[in-house]
Design a protein around this motif. Structure first.
Motif, PDB file in Angstrom:
ATOM      1  N   SER A 416       0.841  -1.201   0.000  1.00  0.00           N
ATOM      2  CA  SER A 416       0.000   0.000   0.000  1.00  0.00           C
ATOM      3  C   SER A 416       0.876   1.252   0.000  1.00  0.00           C
ATOM      4  N   GLY A 417       0.264   2.356  -0.365  1.00  0.00           N
ATOM      5  CA  GLY A 417       0.951   3.638  -0.326  1.00  0.00           C
ATOM      6  C   GLY A 417      -0.022   4.734   0.058  1.00  0.00           C
ATOM      7  N   TYR A 418       0.444   5.691   0.851  1.00  0.00           N
ATOM      8  CA  TYR A 418      -0.393   6.809   1.291  1.00  0.00           C
ATOM      9  C   TYR A 418       0.414   8.092   1.148  1.00  0.00           C
ATOM     10  N   TYR A 419      -0.179   9.082   0.495  1.00  0.00           N
ATOM     11  CA  TYR A 419       0.534  10.320   0.166  1.00  0.00           C
ATOM     12  C   TYR A 419      -0.322  11.520   0.571  1.00  0.00           C
ATOM     13  N   TRP A 420       0.254  12.355   1.453  1.00  0.00           N
ATOM     14  CA  TRP A 420      -0.484  13.496   1.970  1.00  0.00           C
ATOM     15  C   TRP A 420      -0.749  14.539   0.886  1.00  0.00           C
ATOM     16  N   SER A 421      -1.862  15.249   1.051  1.00  0.00           N
ATOM     17  CA  SER A 421      -2.096  16.512   0.352  1.00  0.00           C
ATOM     18  C   SER A 421      -1.959  17.625   1.384  1.00  0.00           C
ATOM     19  N   ALA A 427     -11.104  17.733  11.161  1.00  0.00           N
ATOM     20  CA  ALA A 427      -9.979  17.460  12.056  1.00  0.00           C
ATOM     21  C   ALA A 427      -9.007  16.456  11.441  1.00  0.00           C
ATOM     22  N   ASN A 428      -9.325  15.975  10.222  1.00  0.00           N
ATOM     23  CA  ASN A 428      -8.454  15.046   9.513  1.00  0.00           C
ATOM     24  C   ASN A 428      -7.800  15.764   8.332  1.00  0.00           C
ATOM     25  N   ALA A 429      -7.288  15.008   7.374  1.00  0.00           N
ATOM     26  CA  ALA A 429      -6.662  15.606   6.202  1.00  0.00           C
ATOM     27  C   ALA A 429      -6.813  14.670   5.011  1.00  0.00           C
ATOM     28  N   PHE A 430      -6.855  15.272   3.816  1.00  0.00           N
ATOM     29  CA  PHE A 430      -6.977  14.495   2.588  1.00  0.00           C
ATOM     30  C   PHE A 430      -5.621  13.958   2.138  1.00  0.00           C
ATOM     31  N   GLY A 431      -5.682  12.872   1.400  1.00  0.00           N
ATOM     32  CA  GLY A 431      -4.485  12.322   0.779  1.00  0.00           C
ATOM     33  C   GLY A 431      -4.869  11.272  -0.244  1.00  0.00           C
ATOM     34  N   LEU A 432      -3.900  10.870  -1.058  1.00  0.00           N
ATOM     35  CA  LEU A 432      -4.120   9.786  -2.007  1.00  0.00           C
ATOM     36  C   LEU A 432      -3.615   8.492  -1.389  1.00  0.00           C
ATOM     37  N   GLY A 433      -4.418   7.446  -1.493  1.00  0.00           N
ATOM     38  CA  GLY A 433      -4.008   6.151  -0.952  1.00  0.00           C
ATOM     39  C   GLY A 433      -4.345   5.031  -1.908  1.00  0.00           C
ATOM     40  N   PHE A 434      -3.568   3.963  -1.859  1.00  0.00           N
ATOM     41  CA  PHE A 434      -3.882   2.780  -2.674  1.00  0.00           C
ATOM     42  C   PHE A 434      -3.506   1.530  -1.896  1.00  0.00           C
ATOM     43  N   TYR A 435      -4.307   0.519  -2.121  1.00  0.00           N
ATOM     44  CA  TYR A 435      -4.079  -0.764  -1.453  1.00  0.00           C
ATOM     45  C   TYR A 435      -4.572  -1.857  -2.384  1.00  0.00           C
ATOM     46  N   GLY A 436      -3.733  -2.830  -2.686  1.00  0.00           N
ATOM     47  CA  GLY A 436      -4.143  -3.857  -3.634  1.00  0.00           C
ATOM     48  C   GLY A 436      -4.437  -3.233  -4.980  1.00  0.00           C
ATOM     49  N   THR A 438      -7.074  -1.125  -5.441  1.00  0.00           N
ATOM     50  CA  THR A 438      -7.988  -0.004  -5.207  1.00  0.00           C
ATOM     51  C   THR A 438      -7.213   1.278  -4.950  1.00  0.00           C
ATOM     52  N   VAL A 439      -7.660   2.371  -5.579  1.00  0.00           N
ATOM     53  CA  VAL A 439      -7.041   3.680  -5.384  1.00  0.00           C
ATOM     54  C   VAL A 439      -8.097   4.657  -4.896  1.00  0.00           C
TER      55      VAL A 439
END
Length: 458
Positions: A416-421, A427-436, A438-439
């Motif tokens: 998996s990979g998770y990349y902040w925006s 109280a959270n934050a957006f980012g791009l994530g992928f696992y298997g 699914t993106v």
């Protein structure tokens, strides 16, 4: 006597002058019969059966408002007719054809009716509308226009290539030496019409003419360097590596990064650091930094300075701060922080590269990146972007995993990979994530997680 002889001479001279004037006013070429009434120059043969046509002067006009190359101005040209070869709509010369000089400009002579000798131009091209030329000047592509045309008369086709440097409202520039149906775009060239440096974007198109009709074909937006397309063919430069990779990792191409991940997904030359959202680079981002275990509840705080960062020398500085119980799961326990302060954007350290001002991407940019660049997850080792859908990888995001907010563990490396925006989400934050397979280009996560950072710049 002398007086009478003088009078006779004057009368004869007058008659002769009148005859010459008449010949100059009306002339017939083709036989000895008199010219038709009202015709100054009659080119008909006997019984109005001419065997040849009238050949107009063939010239290359400069523009519709210039008398060149015939004269300096239009004062002596009014009514002059020529066949012009120059085709330049911007110069007021839309086609090759007959033009007549007016008081101050050339006027195109438009002949109505169907012109059978000119066939329609039917153009086919299998080229993509976007072409990515690689991360160095070693890549090049040849753009080819293929014409299928009913050209039984052997009509000569003319090709002219143009480029637009940037934006939709720029004036197209003629590429003077590109008048064939093929044109080569090269990266890393000093020529004005070629791609001169990474991140350079140019749009090219070709106009094909058959003398009367013309059509625009092969519109191509070309670019090279690490980056991706946003909406409307806007190019966004992107660092070719995650922040925190080794020096070796900075020199790897996207394809080489991918190959490294296949061999060893934990290779530090491609994985890089993991940042908590909104935190400056203070050492906490290192995968080997220690955890700050003292902070495990929503009420426990950290010594945060006035700038919103962990105070230098205080507990938690340079450490990965855990958040285990209670919302909002922000490493600062401050729900009123609404943005990642630009002054502490970790990409600021990369702003010396290429003379560009690097920063975190916004959530909207991640969404556009995902939708415009043919994303592909292969072997679950990372997310590849291919701007022109040819298999060429312009950006590779390795499956670098993440750092868990509750215990500081490093799960999911290689899957998996998770990349902040830079964009908050409550109280959270957006980012791009992928696992298997699914993106999620705009997912939200707790700010105390440790995610990868990839920098962008225009």
């Amino acid at each position: 006597n002398k007086t009478m002889k003088t009078k006779h001479f004057l009368v004869l001279s007058l008659i002769l002058a009148t005859a010459i004037t008449t010949l100059q006013a009306q002339v017939r070429i083709g036989d000895l019969s008199a010219p038709r009434k009202g015709v100054s120059l009659d080119l008909n043969g006997e019984n109005n059966t001419a065997k040849t046509g009238l050949g107009l002067p063939i010239v290359e006009l400069v523009n519709s408002g210039s008398a060149l190359p015939l004269a300096d101005d239009f004062s002596t040209l009014r009514g002059v007719m020529v066949y012009n070869l120059t085709v330049d709509e911007g110069a007021g010369l839309p086609i090759a054809g007959i033009y007549v000089a007016g008081a101050s400009n050339w006027v195109q002579l438009i002949v109505s009716g169907k012109t059978e000798e000119y066939a329609d131009i039917v153009l086919l091209t299998g080229l993509p509308s976007k072409v990515w030329l690689g991360t160095t000047g070693a890549f090049s592509k040849k753009l080819t226009v293929t014409t299928t045309i009913d050209n039984t008369e052997g009509i000569q086709l003319k090709y002219q290539w143009y480029y637009v440097a940037s934006g939709e409202n720029q004036i197209p520039v003629t590429i003077t030496d590109s008048i064939n149906n093929t044109f080569t775009i090269l990266a890393g060239s000093d020529a004005d019409y070629k791609l001169q440096s990474p991140g350079d974007v140019k749009k090219y198109f070709c106009v094909v003419r058959n003398g009367v009709k013309s059509t625009v074909t092969t519109r191509v937006c070309a670019v090279y360097g690490s980056g991706v397309f946003l909406d409307n063919d806007v190019w966004l430069n992107m660092l070719s590596y995650n922040l925190g990779v080794t020096d070796e990792g900075k020199s790897l191409t996207p394809q080489e990064q991918y190959d490294k991940c296949l061999a060893n997904f934990e290779d530090p030359s491609v994985t890089g650091y993991l940042y908590q959202w909104g935190r400056a680079s203070d050492g906490h981002e290192s995968r080997s930094s220690s955890n700050y275990d003292a902070v495990k509840s929503a009420t426990a705080g950290v010594d945060v300075a006035a700038n919103g960062q962990v105070a230098l020398g205080s507990p938690g500085y340079g450490q990965f701060i855990l958040r285990n119980t209670g919302s909002p799961y922000d490493w600062r326990n401050l729900a009123d922080i609404t943005e990642w302060d630009k002054a502490y954007d970790p990409c600021i350290a990369a702003r010396t590269e290429g003379g560009k001002e690097w920063r975190l991407p916004t959530s909207e940019e991640w969404a556009q990146i995902y939708h415009n660049n043919n994303p592909d997850i292969t072997n679950k080792k990372g997310l590849r972007f291919r701007p022109d859908d040819t298999g060429n990888v312009s950006v590779f995001l390795p499956a670098a995993g993440n750092r868990n907010r509750a215990n500081g563990a490093l799960p999911l490396e290689g899957t998996s990979g998770y990349y902040w925006s830079s964009t908050p989400s409550g109280a959270n934050a957006f980012g791009l994530g992928f696992y298997g397979g699914t993106v999620s280009p705009t997912g939200t996560n707790n700010r105390s997680h440790g995610f990868s950072v990839r920098c962008v710049a225009f």
